[in-house]
Design a protein around this motif. Structure first.
Motif, PDB file in Angstrom:
ATOM      1  N   ARG A 159       4.123   1.248  -3.761  1.00  0.00           N
ATOM      2  CA  ARG A 159       3.280   2.142  -3.136  1.00  0.00           C
ATOM      3  C   ARG A 159       1.895   2.260  -3.992  1.00  0.00           C
ATOM      4  O   ARG A 159       0.867   2.684  -3.450  1.00  0.00           O
ATOM      5  CB  ARG A 159       3.883   3.492  -2.707  1.00  0.00           C
ATOM      6  N   ILE A 196       0.760   4.767  -5.645  1.00  0.00           N
ATOM      7  CA  ILE A 196       0.316   5.999  -5.353  1.00  0.00           C
ATOM      8  C   ILE A 196      -0.385   6.609  -6.576  1.00  0.00           C
ATOM      9  O   ILE A 196      -1.626   7.242  -6.232  1.00  0.00           O
ATOM     10  CB  ILE A 196       1.376   7.160  -4.654  1.00  0.00           C
ATOM     11  N   GLU A 197       0.052   6.488  -7.666  1.00  0.00           N
ATOM     12  CA  GLU A 197      -0.558   7.305  -8.803  1.00  0.00           C
ATOM     13  C   GLU A 197      -1.733   6.200  -9.226  1.00  0.00           C
ATOM     14  O   GLU A 197      -2.794   6.582  -9.716  1.00  0.00           O
ATOM     15  CB  GLU A 197       0.524   7.036  -9.928  1.00  0.00           C
ATOM     16  N   LEU A 237      -5.090  -2.264  -0.054  1.00  0.00           N
ATOM     17  CA  LEU A 237      -4.404  -1.170  -0.374  1.00  0.00           C
ATOM     18  C   LEU A 237      -4.760   0.059   0.535  1.00  0.00           C
ATOM     19  O   LEU A 237      -3.920   0.809   0.950  1.00  0.00           O
ATOM     20  CB  LEU A 237      -4.398  -0.444  -1.751  1.00  0.00           C
ATOM     21  N   SER A 238      -6.079  -0.046   1.169  1.00  0.00           N
ATOM     22  CA  SER A 238      -6.689   1.000   1.886  1.00  0.00           C
ATOM     23  C   SER A 238      -6.330   1.129   3.239  1.00  0.00           C
ATOM     24  O   SER A 238      -6.804   2.013   4.108  1.00  0.00           O
ATOM     25  CB  SER A 238      -8.036   1.206   1.777  1.00  0.00           C
ATOM     26  N   ASP A 267      -3.628   0.928   6.514  1.00  0.00           N
ATOM     27  CA  ASP A 267      -2.162   1.244   6.908  1.00  0.00           C
ATOM     28  C   ASP A 267      -1.969   0.438   8.221  1.00  0.00           C
ATOM     29  O   ASP A 267      -2.512   0.622   9.277  1.00  0.00           O
ATOM     30  CB  ASP A 267      -1.985   2.489   7.127  1.00  0.00           C
ATOM     31  N   SER A 294      -3.427   3.967  -7.324  1.00  0.00           N
ATOM     32  CA  SER A 294      -4.378   3.464  -6.382  1.00  0.00           C
ATOM     33  C   SER A 294      -6.073   3.969  -6.684  1.00  0.00           C
ATOM     34  O   SER A 294      -6.900   2.986  -6.558  1.00  0.00           O
ATOM     35  CB  SER A 294      -3.954   4.000  -4.954  1.00  0.00           C
ATOM     36  N   GLY A 327       0.651  -1.340   0.129  1.00  0.00           N
ATOM     37  CA  GLY A 327      -0.043  -0.094  -0.026  1.00  0.00           C
ATOM     38  C   GLY A 327       0.877   1.223   0.041  1.00  0.00           C
ATOM     39  O   GLY A 327       1.959   1.275  -0.233  1.00  0.00           O
ATOM     40  N   PRO A 328       0.063   2.366   0.238  1.00  0.00           N
ATOM     41  CA  PRO A 328       0.900   3.749   0.197  1.00  0.00           C
ATOM     42  C   PRO A 328       2.130   3.842   1.086  1.00  0.00           C
ATOM     43  O   PRO A 328       2.921   4.694   0.884  1.00  0.00           O
ATOM     44  CB  PRO A 328      -0.265   4.714   0.467  1.00  0.00           C
ATOM     45  N   HIS A 329       2.215   2.862   2.141  1.00  0.00           N
ATOM     46  CA  HIS A 329       3.191   2.925   3.213  1.00  0.00           C
ATOM     47  C   HIS A 329       4.227   2.251   2.702  1.00  0.00           C
ATOM     48  O   HIS A 329       5.324   2.177   3.597  1.00  0.00           O
ATOM     49  CB  HIS A 329       2.479   2.552   4.469  1.00  0.00           C
TER      50      HIS A 329
END
Length: 421
Positions: free
Chosen positions: A54, A56-57, A287-288, A290, A59, A42-44
Motif C-alpha cells: 500500500r 501508505i508511509e 498510486l494516486s 483508486d 507515498s 496503491g493505498p487500496h
C-alpha cells in the motif's frame, strides 16, 4: 511504520525495475505499465505479513521523487532545443497553439453542456480537456528519439503555449470558484508576471550566453553537477512562487543552458537522473488512482477520450500544415500531444476544491488514465496510423498530382510554334 520507510521505498523501486525489464522484453512503452503498477499497489492494495504494497508511509516521498522526475524530464527536453529556433518559429507556435487550445476548449464546452453539466463544471471539463501532459509528451519524445524531428519544435511550442493558457485559466477559475481577494486586476497581473518571467529566460538565453559559458567552465564534475542541480531546483522552486509551474521553470532553464557550449556535458550528467526519477513520477501518478472509484464515470470519460483524440489530431494537422510541415509530420503532432496527465488532474482538483460535483474526480481519473496509456501508444505507432489514414484521404497522391500539374514540360510542337520564347 516509519521505521519501514526505506524498505517500502526499496520495494517500490524493485517493482519499478521489474516493470522496466518487462517493458524492455515486450518492446512496449514503460509509461502505461508504471501507471497501472501504481494503481495495483496503491493505498487500496492488500498486504501480506511484512510485505505491504500500500505504500501508505512512503507515498509522500515517492510523490516528491515523482515531482523531481518531472523537473528532470522538462529540463532535459529544454536542453534539446534552441531558443533561436523557437523564436524564429514564433509565428507558427502562436498559430498552432491558438488552434490547439481553441479547438479543444470549444469542444470541451460543447461536450460539458451536451452531457448536462452546470456552467462551472463545464468550464472545468473544457479546461482539463485542453491541457496536454507536458511530462508524458516529454518522456515519449525523448524515448522515441524524436527530438530532432521537424515537427518536434512545433510540439514544444504548442506545449509552452498550452501552459500559458493553463496559467491564465487557473488564475481566472480560482477567482470564480474560490473567491477571496482575487480580482480581475490581480488575475491580469498574475498572467503578465508569468509571461514576463518566460520572456526573461529567452532574453538571458540570447544575451547572457558568454557569461554563462564562463560561469560553467568548471573542471570538476562533482562541482559542475552541484551547480547545475542547484540552479535547476532553485529556478523551479522560484517559478512556483511566481505562480509559474515548476516544470515550466525547469524547461526554461534547460532552454537557457542549451545555448551554452556546455550543453552536451550537462545532458550526459542529467540522463541517469532523468530516467530514474522520471519512472517514479509515472509510478506515483498511478498510486494516486483508486480503481474502485472509477466505475460511475467510465462512459462519460470514454466520450471525452474519443473527442480528445479526434480534436487533437485535427488541431495537429491544421497547425502542422499552416507551419509548412508535411501531412506525416503534421499527423505526428496531434498523435504526440494527445496524452493527458498531471495538469488535467490539477484543473479537476481546483473544481473539487471549489465545491463542484464529486463526479469530476473519477471522471478525470479514467480520462487521464486512458489517454496516459493511449497517448504513448498512438505516438509510437504514428507511422502505421498515418499510412492507414493516407489510404483513406490520399494525401500523398494529391501531393504528387499538385507537383505534376506545376511542372508539366512543354510539348515540342509548342516550342516550334513559339521560336521566340
Amino acid at each position: 511504520m516509519a521505521n519501514h520507510l526505506v524498505f517500502e521505498v526499496g520495494t517500490a523501486l524493485v517493482l519499478v525495475a521489474f516493470a522496466a525489464l518487462l517493458a524492455g522484453r515486450l518492446k512496449f512503452s514503460i509509461i502505461p505499465l508504471l501507471i497501472l503498477l501504481g494503481m495495483v499497489v496503491g493505498p487500496h492494495a492488500p498486504h501480506f505479513g511484512i510485505i505491504d504494497l500500500r505504500f501508505i508511509e512512503s507515498s509522500e516521498i515517492i510523490e516528491f521523487f515523482g515531482r523531481i522526475g518531472v523537473l528532470f524530464l522538462l529540463f532535459y527536453l529544454g536542453l534539446e532545443f534552441s531558443v533561436g529556433k523557437l523564436i524564429r518559429s514564433g509565428r507558427s507556435i502562436a498559430v498552432g497553439g491558438t488552434i490547439y487550445v481553441a479547438l479543444n476548449f470549444t469542444l470541451g464546452l460543447i461536450y460539458g453542456f451536451t452531457v448536462g453539466f452546470p456552467i462551472m463544471e463545464t468550464l472545468i471539463i473544457a479546461g482539463l480537456l485542453s491541457v496536454s501532459s507536458t511530462a508524458i509528451v516529454a518522456k515519449v519524445v525523448v524515448d522515441l528519439k524524436r527530438t530532432a524531428n521537424s515537427e518536434t519544435e512545433l510540439i514544444l511550442g504548442i506545449i509552452l503555449f498550452d501552459d500559458i493558457f493553463l496559467a491564465l485559466f487557473l488564475s481566472i477559475m480560482s477567482g470564480l470558484l474560490l473567491g477571496g481577494s482575487t480580482t480581475i486586476l490581480g488575475t491580469i497581473t498574475s498572467v503578465l508576471i508569468s509571461l514576463g518571467y518566460m520572456i526573461l529566460f529567452f532574453v538571458i538565453a540570447r544575451k547572457g550566453t558568454p557569461i554563462l559559458n564562463k560561469l560553467l567552465n568548471i573542471k570538476s564534475n562533482e562541482i559542475f553537477i552541484l551547480v547545475i542541480f542547484a540552479s535547476l531546483f532553485f529556478v523551479a522552486g522560484f517559478s512556483e512562487k511566481l505562480h509559474v509551474a515548476e516544470a515550466i521553470g525547469a524547461l526554461l532553464l534547460g532552454l537557457v543552458f542549451s545555448e551554452t557550449e556546455h550543453r552536451e556535458r550537462i545532458e550526459q550528467l542529467v540522463i541517469p537522473f532523468r530516467d530514474f526519477f522520471g519512472a517514479l513520477f509515472f509510478f506515483s501518478f498511478g498510486l494516486s488512482i483508486d480503481p474502485f472509484s472509477l466505475g460511475g464515470a467510465i462512459w462519460l470519460a470514454l466520450g471525452a477520450v474519443i473527442l480528445t483524440i479526434i480534436s487533437n489530431f485535427v488541431a495537429g494537422m491544421i497547425s502542422g500544415r499552416k507551419a509548412g510541415l508535411s501531412h506525416k509530420a503534421s499527423s505526428n503532432i496531434g498523435l504526440t500531444i494527445v496524452s493527458r496527465g498531471e495538469f488535467s488532474i490539477i484543473v479537476a482538483n481546483l473544481g473539487l476544491a471549489g465545491g463542484l460535483m464529486p463526479i469530476l474526480k473519477p471522471f478525470t481519473a479514467v480520462y487521464v488514465l486512458i489517454l496516459a496509456i493511449l497517448g504513448p501508444l498512438l505516438t509510437k505507432e504514428s507511422k502505421k496510423i498515418y499510412q492507414l489514414l493516407n489510404k483513406i484521404f490520399q494525401w500523398e497522391n494529391k501531393k504528387k498530382a499538385i507537383k505534376q500539374t506545376t511542372s508539366i514540360p512543354k510539348e515540342p510542337s509548342e516550342e516550334k510554334n513559339n521560336p521566340g520564347m
